[in-house]
Design an enzyme around this catalytic site. Structure first.
Site, short mmCIF file in Angstrom:
data_model
loop_
_atom_site.label_atom_id
_atom_site.label_comp_id
_atom_site.label_asym_id
_atom_site.label_seq_id
_atom_site.Cartn_x
_atom_site.Cartn_y
_atom_site.Cartn_z
N LYS A 1 2.30 2.15 -6.42
CA LYS A 1 3.42 3.04 -6.05
C LYS A 1 3.80 3.93 -7.23
O LYS A 1 3.83 5.16 -7.10
CB LYS A 1 4.64 2.20 -5.60
CG LYS A 1 4.34 1.27 -4.42
CD LYS A 1 5.56 0.50 -3.95
CE LYS A 1 6.14 -0.50 -4.93
NZ LYS A 1 5.38 -1.75 -5.13
N ARG B 1 13.52 -2.80 0.09
CA ARG B 1 12.68 -3.98 -0.07
C ARG B 1 13.11 -5.12 0.85
O ARG B 1 12.48 -6.18 0.84
CB ARG B 1 12.80 -4.45 -1.51
CG ARG B 1 11.49 -4.44 -2.31
CD ARG B 1 11.86 -4.82 -3.73
NE ARG B 1 10.74 -5.20 -4.53
CZ ARG B 1 10.14 -4.39 -5.41
NH1 ARG B 1 10.50 -3.14 -5.54
NH2 ARG B 1 9.15 -4.84 -6.14
N ARG C 1 -1.91 -5.04 -15.99
CA ARG C 1 -0.74 -4.24 -16.38
C ARG C 1 0.08 -4.95 -17.46
O ARG C 1 0.68 -4.30 -18.31
CB ARG C 1 0.11 -4.00 -15.12
CG ARG C 1 1.25 -3.04 -15.32
CD ARG C 1 1.88 -2.65 -14.00
NE ARG C 1 2.67 -3.72 -13.41
CZ ARG C 1 3.30 -3.63 -12.24
NH1 ARG C 1 3.18 -2.54 -11.50
NH2 ARG C 1 4.00 -4.63 -11.77
N ARG D 1 5.68 -5.90 -19.48
CA ARG D 1 6.83 -6.35 -18.67
C ARG D 1 6.84 -7.88 -18.59
O ARG D 1 5.83 -8.50 -18.27
CB ARG D 1 6.70 -5.78 -17.25
CG ARG D 1 7.32 -4.44 -17.09
CD ARG D 1 6.96 -3.83 -15.76
NE ARG D 1 7.35 -4.64 -14.62
CZ ARG D 1 7.21 -4.25 -13.37
NH1 ARG D 1 6.69 -3.08 -13.09
NH2 ARG D 1 7.56 -5.04 -12.38
N ARG E 1 6.84 -13.37 -6.84
CA ARG E 1 6.98 -11.98 -6.37
C ARG E 1 6.13 -11.75 -5.13
O ARG E 1 6.52 -11.02 -4.21
CB ARG E 1 6.60 -11.00 -7.49
CG ARG E 1 7.70 -10.92 -8.54
CD ARG E 1 7.17 -10.39 -9.84
NE ARG E 1 6.80 -8.99 -9.78
CZ ARG E 1 6.05 -8.39 -10.70
NH1 ARG E 1 5.58 -9.07 -11.72
NH2 ARG E 1 5.76 -7.12 -10.59
P1 ADP Z 1 6.65 -4.06 -8.64
O1 ADP Z 1 6.74 -3.40 -7.30
O2 ADP Z 1 5.49 -3.63 -9.44
O3 ADP Z 1 6.77 -5.54 -8.57
P2 ADP Z 1 9.25 -2.90 -9.43
O4 ADP Z 1 9.37 -2.20 -10.72
O5 ADP Z 1 9.32 -2.11 -8.18
O6 ADP Z 1 7.89 -3.72 -9.54
O7 ADP Z 1 10.37 -4.05 -9.34
C1 ADP Z 1 10.54 -5.02 -10.35
C2 ADP Z 1 11.62 -6.01 -9.94
O8 ADP Z 1 12.88 -5.31 -9.80
C3 ADP Z 1 11.42 -6.70 -8.59
O9 ADP Z 1 10.59 -7.84 -8.68
C4 ADP Z 1 12.87 -7.04 -8.22
O10 ADP Z 1 13.31 -8.18 -8.92
C5 ADP Z 1 13.65 -5.85 -8.73
N1 ADP Z 1 13.81 -4.80 -7.68
C6 ADP Z 1 13.24 -3.57 -7.66
N2 ADP Z 1 13.58 -2.89 -6.55
C7 ADP Z 1 14.37 -3.72 -5.83
C8 ADP Z 1 15.02 -3.62 -4.57
N3 ADP Z 1 14.93 -2.52 -3.79
N4 ADP Z 1 15.77 -4.67 -4.15
C9 ADP Z 1 15.90 -5.77 -4.89
N5 ADP Z 1 15.30 -5.96 -6.07
C10 ADP Z 1 14.54 -4.94 -6.55
#
Ligand code: ADP
Length: 193
Positions: free
Chosen positions: A14, A89, A128, A134, A146
């Site tokens: 993404k 999400r 990554r 991270r 996750r």
């Molecule tokens: P990825 O999709 O690569 O796992 P992101 O950077 O999108 O990573 O998200 C990292 C973390 O941030 C998620 O695992 C979650 O804990 C939190 N997060 C991100 N977006 C949301 C969301 N829309 N609702 C709840 N938690 C979120």
């Protein structure tokens, strides 16, 4: 205004493809994950609350991310739309987004689902971890959580958006990064036409 959603499991690409799409269509790219990591880096109260959840591989509360999204909608000007990455999400977030947009006389334009199997999720996140550093990428248990969180809380959104024909699936797993990016760009171009 256009409202595109880049959807997919962790590591689907993404963030990798968002820039090209945002540039092509003059969209503001909003990644809730990046916004949360910025809060953590700045040491805010919100960041502290988010960190303990992110470091477990759990989601932060809907109200937290929805507040960030709404404030972006209210303050960012001079674009033709938004490219949401990592939001919504949960089904509750998707319903609240629909309500937020209805108030503005708008709706979600399209959801681009970047699909990859769990095995690819694990492989990409491990790669990554070495590049981005991270904390939530570095530990197998967090990665597993996750993936589980994605299947239980996020995957139901596919049916939510399929119901009214807003979901467009894209293979995120085959070929080079550029091949994948070209597929995403071609898909979005076909939606526009
Ligand atoms: P990825 O999709 O690569 O796992 P992101 O950077 O999108 O990573 O998200 C990292 C973390 O941030 C998620 O695992 C979650 O804990 C939190 N997060 C991100 N977006 C949301 C969301 N829309 N609702 C709840 N938690 C979120």
């Amino acid at each position: 205004m256009k409202y595109y959603i880049l959807f997919g499991p962790p590591g689907a690409g993404k963030g990798t493809h968002a820039g090209a799409l945002a540039q092509k269509y003059n969209l503001k790219h909003i990644s809730t994950g990046e916004l949360l990591r910025a809060e953590i880096a700045a040491g805010t109260a919100l960041g502290k609350e988010a960190k303990s959840l992110i470091d477990k591989g759990s989601l932060v509360p809907d109200s937290v991310v929805e507040g960030m999204i709404e404030s972006a909608f209210n303050t960012i000007k001079g674009v033709d739309g938004f490219l949401l990455d990592g939001f919504p999400r949960t089904v509750a977030q998707a319903e609240d987004l629909d309500a937020m947009l209805a108030k503005r006389g708008d709706k979600v334009t399209a959801v681009i689902g970047l699909m990859i199997p769990d095995e690819t999720v694990r492989k990409r996140i491990k790669g990554r971890a070495e590049v981005e550093g991270r904390a939530d990428d570095a530990n197998e248990e967090i990665i597993n959580n996750r993936i589980k969180t994605y299947h239980t809380q996020t995957e139901p959104l596919i049916d939510f958006y399929k119901k009214d024909g807003r979901f467009y699936e894209c293979d995120g797993d085959n070929g080079t990064i550029e091949d994948n990016r070209n597929r995403v760009l071609a898909l979005v171009e076909s939606i526009k036409a």
